[in-house]
Design a protein around this motif. Sequence first.
Motif, PDB file in Angstrom:
ATOM      1  N   LEU A   1       4.235   1.295  20.538  1.00 35.25           N
ATOM      2  CA  LEU A   1       3.868   1.123  19.107  1.00 35.25           C
ATOM      3  C   LEU A   1       2.156   1.450  18.931  1.00 35.25           C
ATOM      4  O   LEU A   1       1.838   1.686  17.850  1.00 35.25           O
ATOM      5  CB  LEU A   1       4.327  -0.199  18.543  1.00 35.25           C
ATOM      6  CG  LEU A   1       5.743  -0.104  18.336  1.00 35.25           C
ATOM      7  CD1 LEU A   1       6.228  -1.556  17.729  1.00 35.25           C
ATOM      8  CD2 LEU A   1       6.105   0.747  17.371  1.00 35.25           C
ATOM      9  N   GLY A   2       1.584   1.374  20.011  1.00 36.98           N
ATOM     10  CA  GLY A   2       0.158   1.528  20.111  1.00 36.98           C
ATOM     11  C   GLY A   2      -0.200   3.127  19.491  1.00 36.98           C
ATOM     12  O   GLY A   2      -0.863   3.371  18.503  1.00 36.98           O
TER      13      GLY A   2
ATOM     14  N   LEU B   1      -1.396  -0.748  11.776  1.00 39.67           N
ATOM     15  CA  LEU B   1      -0.044  -1.264  12.130  1.00 39.67           C
ATOM     16  C   LEU B   1      -0.164  -2.014  13.490  1.00 39.67           C
ATOM     17  O   LEU B   1      -0.801  -1.542  14.658  1.00 39.67           O
ATOM     18  CB  LEU B   1       0.821  -0.041  12.531  1.00 39.67           C
ATOM     19  CG  LEU B   1       2.326  -0.408  12.820  1.00 39.67           C
ATOM     20  CD1 LEU B   1       3.063  -1.140  11.873  1.00 39.67           C
ATOM     21  CD2 LEU B   1       3.221   0.842  13.209  1.00 39.67           C
ATOM     22  N   ALA B   2       0.297  -3.195  13.537  1.00 37.66           N
ATOM     23  CA  ALA B   2       0.257  -4.156  14.903  1.00 37.66           C
ATOM     24  C   ALA B   2       1.716  -4.778  14.981  1.00 37.66           C
ATOM     25  O   ALA B   2       2.299  -5.150  13.858  1.00 37.66           O
ATOM     26  CB  ALA B   2      -1.063  -5.033  14.563  1.00 37.66           C
ATOM     27  N   ILE B   3       1.856  -5.136  16.217  1.00 39.02           N
ATOM     28  CA  ILE B   3       3.026  -6.014  16.459  1.00 39.02           C
ATOM     29  C   ILE B   3       2.740  -7.043  17.261  1.00 39.02           C
ATOM     30  O   ILE B   3       2.017  -7.337  18.061  1.00 39.02           O
ATOM     31  CB  ILE B   3       4.022  -5.017  17.303  1.00 39.02           C
ATOM     32  CG1 ILE B   3       4.378  -3.867  16.583  1.00 39.02           C
ATOM     33  CG2 ILE B   3       5.166  -5.697  17.840  1.00 39.02           C
ATOM     34  CD1 ILE B   3       5.085  -3.839  15.299  1.00 39.02           C
TER      35      ILE B   3
ATOM     36  N   VAL C   1       0.245   6.524  12.259  1.00 36.77           N
ATOM     37  CA  VAL C   1       0.477   5.966  11.087  1.00 36.77           C
ATOM     38  C   VAL C   1      -1.117   5.617  10.499  1.00 36.77           C
ATOM     39  O   VAL C   1      -1.223   5.777   9.289  1.00 36.77           O
ATOM     40  CB  VAL C   1       1.078   4.365  11.092  1.00 36.77           C
ATOM     41  CG1 VAL C   1       1.161   3.690   9.741  1.00 36.77           C
ATOM     42  CG2 VAL C   1       2.563   4.811  11.536  1.00 36.77           C
ATOM     43  N   GLU C   2      -2.055   5.131  11.100  1.00 32.83           N
ATOM     44  CA  GLU C   2      -3.321   5.062  10.583  1.00 32.83           C
ATOM     45  C   GLU C   2      -3.983   6.301  10.199  1.00 32.83           C
ATOM     46  O   GLU C   2      -4.732   6.169   8.981  1.00 32.83           O
ATOM     47  CB  GLU C   2      -4.071   4.181  11.471  1.00 32.83           C
ATOM     48  CG  GLU C   2      -5.594   3.697  10.926  1.00 32.83           C
ATOM     49  CD  GLU C   2      -5.953   2.464  11.462  1.00 32.83           C
ATOM     50  OE1 GLU C   2      -6.877   2.029  11.117  1.00 32.83           O
ATOM     51  OE2 GLU C   2      -5.483   2.104  12.643  1.00 32.83           O
ATOM     52  N   ALA C   3      -3.746   7.410  10.912  1.00 34.54           N
ATOM     53  CA  ALA C   3      -4.335   8.342  10.552  1.00 34.54           C
ATOM     54  C   ALA C   3      -3.852   9.299   9.589  1.00 34.54           C
ATOM     55  O   ALA C   3      -4.439   9.742   8.452  1.00 34.54           O
ATOM     56  CB  ALA C   3      -4.221   9.614  11.928  1.00 34.54           C
ATOM     57  N   ALA C   4      -2.315   9.037   9.062  1.00 41.17           N
ATOM     58  CA  ALA C   4      -1.664   9.421   8.002  1.00 41.17           C
ATOM     59  C   ALA C   4      -1.807   8.852   7.044  1.00 41.17           C
ATOM     60  O   ALA C   4      -2.035   9.489   5.736  1.00 41.17           O
ATOM     61  CB  ALA C   4      -0.148   9.689   8.650  1.00 41.17           C
TER      62      ALA C   4
ATOM     63  N   LYS D   1       0.767  -1.097   0.034  1.00 40.73           N
ATOM     64  CA  LYS D   1      -0.038   0.007   0.086  1.00 40.73           C
ATOM     65  C   LYS D   1       0.948   1.266  -0.013  1.00 40.73           C
ATOM     66  O   LYS D   1       0.556   2.389  -0.664  1.00 40.73           O
ATOM     67  CB  LYS D   1      -0.983   0.065   1.115  1.00 40.73           C
ATOM     68  CG  LYS D   1      -1.814   1.177   1.185  1.00 40.73           C
ATOM     69  CD  LYS D   1      -2.833   1.141   1.896  1.00 40.73           C
ATOM     70  CE  LYS D   1      -4.063   2.090   1.994  1.00 40.73           C
ATOM     71  NZ  LYS D   1      -5.176   2.156   2.716  1.00 40.73           N
ATOM     72  N   LEU D   2       1.974   1.265   0.861  1.00 40.58           N
ATOM     73  CA  LEU D   2       2.718   2.495   0.848  1.00 40.58           C
ATOM     74  C   LEU D   2       3.972   2.656   0.016  1.00 40.58           C
ATOM     75  O   LEU D   2       4.253   3.677  -0.420  1.00 40.58           O
ATOM     76  CB  LEU D   2       3.357   2.616   2.373  1.00 40.58           C
ATOM     77  CG  LEU D   2       2.177   2.645   3.483  1.00 40.58           C
ATOM     78  CD1 LEU D   2       2.998   3.068   4.822  1.00 40.58           C
ATOM     79  CD2 LEU D   2       1.314   3.779   3.176  1.00 40.58           C
ATOM     80  N   GLY D   3       4.395   1.527  -0.659  1.00 47.80           N
ATOM     81  CA  GLY D   3       5.575   1.610  -1.641  1.00 47.80           C
ATOM     82  C   GLY D   3       6.829   1.182  -0.754  1.00 47.80           C
ATOM     83  O   GLY D   3       6.720   1.507   0.441  1.00 47.80           O
TER      84      GLY D   3
END
Length: 158
Positions: A139-140, A154-156, A146-149, A75-77
């Motif tokens: 990371l939360g 993103l999960a670990i 990350v999700e907003a931008a 998705k991001l490249g």
Amino acid sequence: NEVLCRPATRPHYVRNSKEGWAERRSAAQAPFRQALLRYTRHTAITPGMAVATGERRIVSVLVADVVGSTAIGEKLGPERSKLLIDEVMRIMTEQVRRFDGTVAQLVGDEMLALFGVPVAHEDDAERALRAALAIQRALGQYAQEVEAAYGVPLAIAA
């Protein structure tokens, strides 16, 4: 000094069959063994040693992995996903060091950390768990950004 544990050579028809599962499993575990040997090489049996030297330790291992990194990369490249993964690795490394762990290996989207090497503590297992929880917490916050931008979850898995 070279360790005397080399895999036996087998014909290609055995390596590619169900009977070759042990060799394939051994190859998959090679990065972990290499990281562990870096700290325990002095205890390995070498040709000139009559008795193994060193000390026996209980070591706690923490493995953390970015969930869905392939989808993130698609998705991001490559450029953006590399920046994202680099930041994730920085955050995870920071949390491991905060609890006196040693980052043994960073490969792709995975991290292998050891607790109890080179310095042992009585509560190394607890330190590994606390580091895993701190990674999830830190990371939360980053995952929300990350999700907003980018609109990418993103999960670990730690």
